[in-house]
Design a protein around this motif. Structure first.
Motif, PDB file in Angstrom:
ATOM      1  N   THR A  44     -32.117   8.816   7.366  1.00 60.86           N
ATOM      2  CA  THR A  44     -32.314   8.390   8.746  1.00 60.86           C
ATOM      3  C   THR A  44     -33.323   7.252   8.771  1.00 60.86           C
ATOM      4  OG1 THR A  44     -31.843  10.601   9.611  1.00 60.86           O
ATOM      5  CG2 THR A  44     -33.086   9.115  11.033  1.00 60.86           C
ATOM      6  N   VAL A  45     -32.951   6.139   9.418  1.00 57.79           N
ATOM      7  CA  VAL A  45     -33.792   4.946   9.425  1.00 57.79           C
ATOM      8  C   VAL A  45     -34.115   4.554  10.869  1.00 57.79           C
ATOM      9  CG1 VAL A  45     -33.967   2.522   8.751  1.00 57.79           C
ATOM     10  CG2 VAL A  45     -32.726   4.130   7.285  1.00 57.79           C
ATOM     11  N   PRO A  46     -35.359   4.750  11.312  1.00 58.90           N
ATOM     12  CA  PRO A  46     -35.753   4.319  12.657  1.00 58.90           C
ATOM     13  C   PRO A  46     -36.121   2.837  12.656  1.00 58.90           C
ATOM     14  CG  PRO A  46     -37.570   5.481  11.611  1.00 58.90           C
ATOM     15  CD  PRO A  46     -36.420   5.514  10.635  1.00 58.90           C
ATOM     16  N   VAL A  77     -25.636  -3.178   0.193  1.00 60.00           N
ATOM     17  CA  VAL A  77     -24.288  -3.697   0.422  1.00 60.00           C
ATOM     18  C   VAL A  77     -24.019  -3.577   1.920  1.00 60.00           C
ATOM     19  CG1 VAL A  77     -21.867  -3.569  -0.227  1.00 60.00           C
ATOM     20  CG2 VAL A  77     -23.610  -2.872  -1.870  1.00 60.00           C
ATOM     21  N   GLN A  78     -24.048  -4.734   2.597  1.00 62.30           N
ATOM     22  CA  GLN A  78     -24.005  -4.761   4.060  1.00 62.30           C
ATOM     23  C   GLN A  78     -22.611  -5.094   4.585  1.00 62.30           C
ATOM     24  OE1 GLN A  78     -26.654  -4.197   6.499  1.00 62.30           O
ATOM     25  NE2 GLN A  78     -24.729  -4.063   7.636  1.00 62.30           N
ATOM     26  N   HIS A  79     -22.085  -4.223   5.412  1.00 61.63           N
ATOM     27  CA  HIS A  79     -20.730  -4.374   5.952  1.00 61.63           C
ATOM     28  C   HIS A  79     -20.664  -5.486   6.997  1.00 61.63           C
ATOM     29  CE1 HIS A  79     -21.656  -2.538   9.864  1.00 61.63           C
ATOM     30  NE2 HIS A  79     -22.343  -1.613   9.220  1.00 61.63           N
ATOM     31  N   GLY A  80     -19.449  -5.790   7.424  1.00 61.20           N
ATOM     32  CA  GLY A  80     -19.212  -6.842   8.401  1.00 61.20           C
ATOM     33  C   GLY A  80     -18.928  -6.306   9.791  1.00 61.20           C
ATOM     34  N   LEU A  81     -18.422  -7.184  10.659  1.00 60.37           N
ATOM     35  CA  LEU A  81     -18.083  -6.842  12.032  1.00 60.37           C
ATOM     36  C   LEU A  81     -17.019  -5.748  12.069  1.00 60.37           C
ATOM     37  CD1 LEU A  81     -18.673  -7.957  14.988  1.00 60.37           C
ATOM     38  CD2 LEU A  81     -16.529  -9.220  14.727  1.00 60.37           C
ATOM     39  N   PHE A  82     -17.199  -4.768  12.949  1.00 61.38           N
ATOM     40  CA  PHE A  82     -16.302  -3.611  13.088  1.00 61.38           C
ATOM     41  C   PHE A  82     -16.345  -2.696  11.866  1.00 61.38           C
ATOM     42  CE2 PHE A  82     -13.971  -6.620  15.957  1.00 61.38           C
ATOM     43  CZ  PHE A  82     -14.098  -5.892  17.125  1.00 61.38           C
ATOM     44  N   PRO A 121     -26.152   0.265   4.385  1.00 60.19           N
ATOM     45  CA  PRO A 121     -26.598   0.444   5.770  1.00 60.19           C
ATOM     46  C   PRO A 121     -25.421   0.461   6.733  1.00 60.19           C
ATOM     47  CG  PRO A 121     -27.682  -1.441   4.682  1.00 60.19           C
ATOM     48  CD  PRO A 121     -26.513  -1.049   3.840  1.00 60.19           C
ATOM     49  N   ASN A 122     -25.567   1.240   7.789  1.00 58.20           N
ATOM     50  CA  ASN A 122     -24.649   1.188   8.927  1.00 58.20           C
ATOM     51  C   ASN A 122     -25.405   0.528  10.070  1.00 58.20           C
ATOM     52  OD1 ASN A 122     -22.134   2.890   8.154  1.00 58.20           O
ATOM     53  ND2 ASN A 122     -23.882   4.121   7.475  1.00 58.20           N
ATOM     54  N   ALA A 157     -36.144  -2.394   8.404  1.00 56.22           N
ATOM     55  CA  ALA A 157     -36.313  -0.937   8.356  1.00 56.22           C
ATOM     56  C   ALA A 157     -35.571  -0.350   7.169  1.00 56.22           C
ATOM     57  CB  ALA A 157     -35.810  -0.315   9.659  1.00 56.22           C
ATOM     58  N   VAL A 158     -34.380  -0.870   6.900  1.00 57.71           N
ATOM     59  CA  VAL A 158     -33.601  -0.422   5.738  1.00 57.71           C
ATOM     60  C   VAL A 158     -34.332  -0.748   4.448  1.00 57.71           C
ATOM     61  CG1 VAL A 158     -31.515  -0.928   4.396  1.00 57.71           C
ATOM     62  CG2 VAL A 158     -31.333  -0.453   6.845  1.00 57.71           C
ATOM     63  N   ILE A 159     -34.854  -1.966   4.350  1.00 53.07           N
ATOM     64  CA  ILE A 159     -35.579  -2.386   3.143  1.00 53.07           C
ATOM     65  C   ILE A 159     -36.779  -1.484   2.893  1.00 53.07           C
ATOM     66  CG2 ILE A 159     -37.059  -4.219   2.212  1.00 53.07           C
ATOM     67  CD1 ILE A 159     -35.108  -6.233   3.502  1.00 53.07           C
TER      68      ILE A 159
END
Length: 407
Positions: A44-46, A77-82, A121-122, A157-159
């Motif tokens: 969980t990332v605030p 690994v960062q996702h894209g749009l949608f 990350p989401n 926050a993820v970092i």
């Protein structure tokens, strides 16, 4: 391409199209990961502005909390749009391949190297998002964000979470599509993070999209309405399935043509797992986020979000008009690698080249790699049958140049 479509159409007629035998089409992300013999850990990332995000981590079954990070360097690994974290695990039912490092599932590829600790990350609005005081259903302000807020709030926050979990100071990062924009914004508005992210690998960066040929450009005139309404932009699973599944089941030709008009020409887009993709994709986004992309298309450059209100622009930027992102603030030492495809209809060759030249003109050293395939589109980065050989192997080669196990 026509020959492939005809073959696919023939397979549909004999009962192999949208096969009910693929269990992944009804699995959760955790179930999919476990079914391949791996484990899914979630954190969980605030964020500083109240969002509560879910950060996923995929590890092998022998994972040991005390020793795992000693030889594996963390990679975002960062996702894209949608998108969501699952995007990097659903292309193929196989986790290994005979003609490339592992398979066409990038997430499993990274884990199987034995060198990388994979964090996914989401972004806000996507899977597993909550908020400390805003309600998703009752507060429009919950959905009042673009990829800029993802850059200046979510990613830091993820970092910090990854650093605390692994003990590493430096983290590698890969951004796909919108995920690329997030890191370029991070580096330009918060350049201190360049000392942490090394290297940064950008897949199909949509910073400049003024020459987009995708049918998505037909939706651009609607963006003032979306911007005014704010709120959530979402395709319900039922609605998507009710339109796409019957269409593709009856005519793979129409299905393929629709997808290719949106993403670009491709010889290797894996349509056989369409229902699996629909099980995980698309995730919700905000109307404001989509409006920001429409503005990039209209303005043909990498601009910050325009509120179309002088007071709001003044409050946000101290200017009456939205400015360009200050890419010149990105430190010259930044390790940037870009990868783009020949037939990407969303990030065309001309736009990708224009953006790379822009980065180089301000003194940044950008190592660019064009996918060595005559036809490779935007979606092929995720669901291309040869993405492993053409993109993932190259990405891992780049990462290996900077690999530094924890001492």
């Amino acid at each position: 391409m026509k020959r492939i479509i005809l073959i696919f159409l023939f397979l549909c007629t004999v009962g192999h199209c949208l096969s009910t035998e693929d269990l992944d089409k009804s699995r959760s992300f955790a179930e999919l990961i476990v079914s391949r013999g791996f484990r899914l850990l979630s954190y969980t990332v605030p964020t500083a502005d109240g969002y509560i995000l879910t950060l996923d981590r995929v590890v092998p079954p022998e994972y040991n909390e005390r020793t795992y990070s000693q030889r594996r360097q963390p990679v975002i690994v960062q996702h894209g749009l949608f998108g969501s974290s699952s995007d990097f695990f659903i292309t193929s039912p196989d986790i290994r391949s005979s003609d490339n490092h592992c398979s066409d599932n990038f997430g499993f590829c990274l884990v199987l190297t034995g060198r990388y600790d994979v964090f996914l990350p989401n972004s806000r609005g996507s899977v597993g998002t909550d908020h400390q005081w805003l309600s998703e259903k009752e507060d429009d302000q919950y959905w009042n964000f673009t990829f800029e807020q993802m850059a200046i709030y979510d990613t830091p926050a993820v970092i910090e979470t990854i650093q605390n979990v692994t003990g590493y100071k430096k983290i590698a990062a890969i951004g796909y599509s919108q995920g690329s924009n997030i890191f370029f914004i991070l580096f330009s508005l918060l350049p201190k993070y360049v000392s942490i992210i090394e290297p940064f690998i950008s897949w199909a960066p949509p910073a400049i999209i003024g020459n987009m040929t995708s049918s998505a450009r037909l939706l651009v005139p609607l963006y003032p309405i979306l911007q005014k309404e704010k709120g959530k932009f979402s395709f319900s699973d039922i609605r998507v399935r009710s339109i796409i599944s019957p269409t593709c089941g009856l005519s793979e030709t129409l299905c393929a043509e629709a997808l290719l008009s949106f993403f670009g020409e491709s010889d290797k887009m894996n349509l056989s797992r369409l229902e699996v993709y629909l099980n995980f994709f698309p995730s919700p986004i905000s109307n404001t986020d989509l409006s920001h992309f429409a503005q990039l298309y209209e303005r043909k450059n990498f601009y910050r979000f325009d509120y179309h209100d002088e007071e709001q622009n003044l409050k946000a930027y101290n200017k009456k008009e939205a400015p360009l992102y200050p890419l010149e603030n990105i430190p010259k030492k930044t390790k940037i690698y870009t990868i783009h495809g020949n037939t990407d209809a969303l990030v065309t060759n001309s736009d990708a080249t224009k953006f790379i030249k822009k980065l180089r003109s301000i003194g940044l050293k950008v190592n660019d790699y064009k996918v060595p395939s005559e036809k490779f589109n935007h979606f092929d980065f995720m669901v291309g049958e040869n993405a492993g050989k053409l993109v993932y192997d190259k990405t891992i080669q780049i990462l290996d140049k900077f690999y530094n196990k924890k001492s």
